[in-house]
Design a protein around this motif. Structure first.
Motif, PDB file in Angstrom:
ATOM      1  N   MET A   1      21.262 -23.035  17.390  1.00  0.00           N
ATOM      2  CA  MET A   1      21.930 -21.979  16.635  1.00  0.00           C
ATOM      3  C   MET A   1      21.791 -22.383  15.171  1.00  0.00           C
ATOM      4  O   MET A   1      22.049 -23.391  14.515  1.00  0.00           O
ATOM      5  N   ASN A   2      21.181 -21.390  14.436  1.00  0.00           N
ATOM      6  CA  ASN A   2      21.053 -21.457  12.986  1.00  0.00           C
ATOM      7  C   ASN A   2      22.329 -21.638  12.292  1.00  0.00           C
ATOM      8  O   ASN A   2      23.510 -21.131  12.351  1.00  0.00           O
ATOM      9  N   ARG A   3      22.167 -22.125  11.190  1.00  0.00           N
ATOM     10  CA  ARG A   3      23.335 -22.236  10.221  1.00  0.00           C
ATOM     11  C   ARG A   3      23.839 -20.734   9.735  1.00  0.00           C
ATOM     12  O   ARG A   3      22.944 -19.842   9.772  1.00  0.00           O
ATOM     13  N   ILE A   4      25.090 -20.652   9.509  1.00  0.00           N
ATOM     14  CA  ILE A   4      25.619 -19.235   9.093  1.00  0.00           C
ATOM     15  C   ILE A   4      25.675 -19.137   7.585  1.00  0.00           C
ATOM     16  O   ILE A   4      26.459 -19.949   6.997  1.00  0.00           O
ATOM     17  N   LYS A   5      24.929 -18.362   7.179  1.00  0.00           N
ATOM     18  CA  LYS A   5      24.771 -18.536   5.512  1.00  0.00           C
ATOM     19  C   LYS A   5      25.981 -18.003   4.691  1.00  0.00           C
ATOM     20  O   LYS A   5      26.138 -18.765   3.682  1.00  0.00           O
ATOM     21  N   SER A   6      26.744 -17.316   5.402  1.00  0.00           N
ATOM     22  CA  SER A   6      28.036 -16.649   4.786  1.00  0.00           C
ATOM     23  C   SER A   6      28.921 -17.902   4.676  1.00  0.00           C
ATOM     24  O   SER A   6      29.837 -18.175   3.705  1.00  0.00           O
ATOM     25  N   ILE A   7      29.142 -18.828   5.576  1.00  0.00           N
ATOM     26  CA  ILE A   7      29.726 -20.175   5.555  1.00  0.00           C
ATOM     27  C   ILE A   7      29.425 -20.917   4.261  1.00  0.00           C
ATOM     28  O   ILE A   7      30.074 -21.525   3.657  1.00  0.00           O
ATOM     29  N   ASP A   8      28.029 -21.416   4.315  1.00  0.00           N
ATOM     30  CA  ASP A   8      27.778 -21.974   3.354  1.00  0.00           C
ATOM     31  C   ASP A   8      27.897 -21.292   1.948  1.00  0.00           C
ATOM     32  O   ASP A   8      28.220 -21.962   1.085  1.00  0.00           O
ATOM     33  N   ALA A   9      27.862 -20.058   1.944  1.00  0.00           N
ATOM     34  CA  ALA A   9      27.942 -19.356   0.419  1.00  0.00           C
ATOM     35  C   ALA A   9      29.301 -19.412   0.082  1.00  0.00           C
ATOM     36  O   ALA A   9      29.716 -19.637  -0.977  1.00  0.00           O
ATOM     37  N   ILE A  10      30.271 -19.144   1.000  1.00  0.00           N
ATOM     38  CA  ILE A  10      31.804 -18.919   0.733  1.00  0.00           C
ATOM     39  C   ILE A  10      32.269 -20.502   0.240  1.00  0.00           C
ATOM     40  O   ILE A  10      33.078 -20.750  -0.625  1.00  0.00           O
ATOM     41  N   ARG A  11      31.903 -21.524   1.098  1.00  0.00           N
ATOM     42  CA  ARG A  11      32.316 -22.773   0.970  1.00  0.00           C
ATOM     43  C   ARG A  11      31.671 -23.191  -0.446  1.00  0.00           C
ATOM     44  O   ARG A  11      32.425 -23.984  -1.168  1.00  0.00           O
ATOM     45  N   GLY A  12      30.468 -22.972  -0.702  1.00  0.00           N
ATOM     46  CA  GLY A  12      29.994 -23.307  -1.840  1.00  0.00           C
ATOM     47  C   GLY A  12      30.577 -22.641  -3.186  1.00  0.00           C
ATOM     48  O   GLY A  12      30.664 -23.403  -3.926  1.00  0.00           O
ATOM     49  N   LEU A  13      30.946 -21.324  -3.040  1.00  0.00           N
ATOM     50  CA  LEU A  13      31.940 -20.609  -3.919  1.00  0.00           C
ATOM     51  C   LEU A  13      33.001 -21.587  -4.465  1.00  0.00           C
ATOM     52  O   LEU A  13      33.503 -21.741  -5.623  1.00  0.00           O
ATOM     53  N   VAL A  14      33.793 -21.814  -3.448  1.00  0.00           N
ATOM     54  CA  VAL A  14      35.042 -22.743  -3.605  1.00  0.00           C
ATOM     55  C   VAL A  14      34.847 -24.018  -4.267  1.00  0.00           C
ATOM     56  O   VAL A  14      35.648 -24.515  -4.849  1.00  0.00           O
ATOM     57  N   MET A  15      33.522 -24.549  -3.776  1.00  0.00           N
ATOM     58  CA  MET A  15      33.441 -25.944  -4.462  1.00  0.00           C
ATOM     59  C   MET A  15      33.160 -25.689  -5.829  1.00  0.00           C
ATOM     60  O   MET A  15      33.431 -26.522  -6.656  1.00  0.00           O
ATOM     61  N   ILE A  16      32.227 -24.797  -6.304  1.00  0.00           N
ATOM     62  CA  ILE A  16      32.318 -24.583  -7.676  1.00  0.00           C
ATOM     63  C   ILE A  16      33.584 -24.250  -8.241  1.00  0.00           C
ATOM     64  O   ILE A  16      33.767 -24.816  -9.538  1.00  0.00           O
ATOM     65  N   ILE A  17      34.388 -23.429  -7.732  1.00  0.00           N
ATOM     66  CA  ILE A  17      35.669 -23.053  -8.297  1.00  0.00           C
ATOM     67  C   ILE A  17      36.686 -24.230  -8.641  1.00  0.00           C
ATOM     68  O   ILE A  17      37.185 -24.437  -9.477  1.00  0.00           O
ATOM     69  N   MET A  18      36.540 -25.098  -7.423  1.00  0.00           N
ATOM     70  CA  MET A  18      37.447 -26.326  -7.409  1.00  0.00           C
ATOM     71  C   MET A  18      36.874 -27.442  -8.561  1.00  0.00           C
ATOM     72  O   MET A  18      37.779 -27.798  -9.250  1.00  0.00           O
ATOM     73  N   ALA A  19      35.561 -27.610  -8.982  1.00  0.00           N
ATOM     74  CA  ALA A  19      35.467 -28.291 -10.089  1.00  0.00           C
ATOM     75  C   ALA A  19      36.077 -27.862 -11.562  1.00  0.00           C
ATOM     76  O   ALA A  19      36.483 -28.720 -12.285  1.00  0.00           O
ATOM     77  N   LEU A  20      36.257 -26.660 -11.628  1.00  0.00           N
ATOM     78  CA  LEU A  20      37.321 -25.885 -12.709  1.00  0.00           C
ATOM     79  C   LEU A  20      38.410 -26.513 -12.649  1.00  0.00           C
ATOM     80  O   LEU A  20      38.851 -27.082 -13.856  1.00  0.00           O
ATOM     81  N   ASP A  21      39.157 -26.611 -11.658  1.00  0.00           N
ATOM     82  CA  ASP A  21      40.329 -27.273 -11.487  1.00  0.00           C
ATOM     83  C   ASP A  21      40.512 -28.491 -11.873  1.00  0.00           C
ATOM     84  O   ASP A  21      41.350 -29.167 -12.509  1.00  0.00           O
ATOM     85  N   HIS A  22      39.651 -29.419 -11.307  1.00  0.00           N
ATOM     86  CA  HIS A  22      39.446 -30.533 -11.732  1.00  0.00           C
ATOM     87  C   HIS A  22      39.093 -31.116 -13.083  1.00  0.00           C
ATOM     88  O   HIS A  22      39.565 -32.215 -13.664  1.00  0.00           O
ATOM     89  N   VAL A  23      38.182 -30.263 -13.597  1.00  0.00           N
ATOM     90  CA  VAL A  23      37.849 -30.656 -15.138  1.00  0.00           C
ATOM     91  C   VAL A  23      39.136 -30.362 -15.903  1.00  0.00           C
ATOM     92  O   VAL A  23      39.480 -31.109 -16.701  1.00  0.00           O
ATOM     93  N   ARG A  24      40.039 -29.327 -15.704  1.00  0.00           N
ATOM     94  CA  ARG A  24      41.236 -28.983 -16.167  1.00  0.00           C
ATOM     95  C   ARG A  24      42.344 -30.103 -16.267  1.00  0.00           C
ATOM     96  O   ARG A  24      42.847 -30.461 -17.049  1.00  0.00           O
ATOM     97  N   ASP A  25      42.486 -30.526 -14.803  1.00  0.00           N
ATOM     98  CA  ASP A  25      43.442 -31.473 -14.533  1.00  0.00           C
ATOM     99  C   ASP A  25      43.156 -32.929 -15.316  1.00  0.00           C
ATOM    100  O   ASP A  25      43.846 -33.371 -15.785  1.00  0.00           O
ATOM    101  N   GLY A 298      27.105 -25.341  -0.646  1.00  0.00           N
ATOM    102  CA  GLY A 298      28.062 -25.165   0.648  1.00  0.00           C
ATOM    103  C   GLY A 298      27.284 -26.009   1.553  1.00  0.00           C
ATOM    104  O   GLY A 298      28.052 -26.335   2.780  1.00  0.00           O
ATOM    105  N   LYS A 299      26.184 -26.559   1.666  1.00  0.00           N
ATOM    106  CA  LYS A 299      25.492 -27.332   2.775  1.00  0.00           C
ATOM    107  C   LYS A 299      25.839 -28.628   2.514  1.00  0.00           C
ATOM    108  O   LYS A 299      25.787 -29.158   3.541  1.00  0.00           O
ATOM    109  N   VAL A 300      26.151 -29.194   1.311  1.00  0.00           N
ATOM    110  CA  VAL A 300      26.453 -30.366   1.306  1.00  0.00           C
ATOM    111  C   VAL A 300      27.884 -30.735   0.596  1.00  0.00           C
ATOM    112  O   VAL A 300      27.870 -31.349  -0.590  1.00  0.00           O
ATOM    113  N   PRO A 301      29.088 -30.188   1.231  1.00  0.00           N
ATOM    114  CA  PRO A 301      30.367 -30.042   0.447  1.00  0.00           C
ATOM    115  C   PRO A 301      30.766 -31.538   0.172  1.00  0.00           C
ATOM    116  O   PRO A 301      31.384 -31.657  -1.056  1.00  0.00           O
ATOM    117  N   LEU A 302      30.678 -32.269   1.013  1.00  0.00           N
ATOM    118  CA  LEU A 302      31.258 -33.792   1.029  1.00  0.00           C
ATOM    119  C   LEU A 302      30.483 -34.543  -0.284  1.00  0.00           C
ATOM    120  O   LEU A 302      31.199 -35.067  -0.922  1.00  0.00           O
TER     121      LEU A 302
END
Length: 384
Positions: A1-25, A298-302
């Motif tokens: 079963m191949n990786r689902i690109k949309s999962i990596d993309a959406i997870r990657g998007l929220v990881m990018i957004i997350m960094a904004l909150d942590h810089v602000r915090d 999104g492929k390496v979120p942790l």
């Protein structure tokens, strides 16, 4: 079963957004004293700087459940998957109280321990490992029940001194608990409400394997948003903080969408998981620049999550050094290392540093992602 690109993309998007909150915090001038969603003190830009990042945790937790389902389908070995979920869950909790807590507070004395998103996912994996004998429908239904009704638990009357209240309430609502003299345990992400989101993600897993999944994303997303607007407008159930008319129409809208994250209310989950579904519908399985770039994160979120705290703090210490502060001025712990006078930065600078953090993280994540892909024989890589 191949990786689902949309999962990596959406997870990657929220990881990018997350960094904004942590810089602000960690760096913004008012972050140590004022909430960015306090309508009495916030600005429009500051409010939405925080609000947009509310998307991160529910998406991250939901997709953790979904990824667990997809991994189970690949292996088709319940015992192996149970063992993996149990060991990974325990490992995430250990990481939370060591690598993540130090990366957050930079306190070598470890006076503060926070149970946050990584630990709550770890807790969810452990519980999921115990439920794996059940069907995905049953597990998803349990998650739905938790999401819909956990808000009722705090309204149950308990004797204030009862052991049941002391044990049960931290599982449902945030709290701070002193121990061992100078130590403080902070329940930031009460695990039961977030468990509901993770189990819901697991139960939704089969949809990601359907050839016509886009239409399911759209239907579920729209239904979630419509129900959210109905319940929020009625102002009766779904969030402990009611919306109210404010000084002008724009701030009334802010009140309407100002939802409770700690713990995530029913309306919080419905709004942001609904938005997530719409994003999956928009992204589909497109192979474009966005999915390629976001997919790297999104492929390496942790890996991203653990490392970005240290990158942010390194930049903070450089800024403090440039402002003339020495290490003796730094107040480690809940002040993140900032001096007693705050020494924060303006919001526009927060955005610049956020972009810098993401740019630094990109090649690091790409190198690690490639290494992980080329070395599947290294089983320890599954835990990072």
């Amino acid at each position: 079963m191949n990786r689902i690109k949309s999962i990596d993309a959406i997870r990657g998007l929220v990881m990018i957004i997350m960094a904004l909150d942590h810089v602000r915090d960690i760096m913004h001038t008012t972050s140590l004293n004022n909430s960015p969603t306090d309508l009495q003190t916030t600005s429009i830009i500051l409010f939405f700087t925080r609000w947009i990042t509310y998307l991160c945790a529910p998406v991250f937790v939901f997709l953790s459940g979904t990824s667990a389902y997809l991994a189970y389908q690949r292996k088709n070995d319940r015992m192996e998957q149970q063992k993996f979920l149990l060991t990974r869950g325990l490992w995430l909790i250990i990481l939370e109280f060591t690598v993540v807590n130090f990366g957050l507070w930079f306190n070598i004395h470890f006076n503060e321990f926070i149970f946050s998103v990584i630990a709550t996912i770890g807790f969810g994996f452990i519980i999921l490992s115990l439920l794996l004998k059940m069907s995905f429908k049953t597990i998803g239904f349990i998650g739905l029940l938790i999401v819909c009704f956990h808000n009722l638990v705090p309204s149950i009357s308990f004797n204030e001194s009862s052991m049941l209240k002391r044990v049960l309430m931290p599982l449902f609502i945030p709290g701070a608990f002193p121990f061992a003299g100078t130590k403080l345990f902070i329940m930031g992400y009460p695990p039961i409400p977030w468990l509901g989101v993770l189990l819901l993600g697991y139960g939704f897993g089969p949809v990601f394997l359907k050839s016509d999944r886009k239409k399911h994303f759209l239907k579920v997303g729209l239904a979630s948003l419509v129900i959210f607007f109905i319940l929020r407008t009625l102002n009766i159930y779904g969030d402990s903080v009611k919306w109210a008319f404010q000084k002008n129409s724009l701030f009334t809208i802010l009140s309407y969408i100002n939802l409770t994250k700690y713990p995530p209310s029913l309306l919080f989950d419905m709004l942001f998981l609904g938005i997530m579904m719409i994003l999956f519908y928009i992204v589909g399985e497109s192979d474009n620049l966005f999915t390629k770039l976001a997919g790297i994160f999104g492929k390496v979120p942790l890996f991203y999550f653990l490392l970005h705290w240290y990158i942010i703090h390194l930049i903070l210490f450089v800024i403090l050094e440039c402002k003339g502060y020495s290490i003796s001025d730094m107040n480690f712990g809940t002040s993140f290392g900032r001096p007693k006078d705050g020494a924060g930065i303006e919001l526009w600078t927060v955005y610049i540093i956020w972009i810098l953090v993401v740019l630094i993280m990109y090649p690091l994540c790409k190198i690690y992602s490639n290494y992980k892909h080329l070395h599947p024989e290294n089983k320890w890589l599954k835990y990072l």
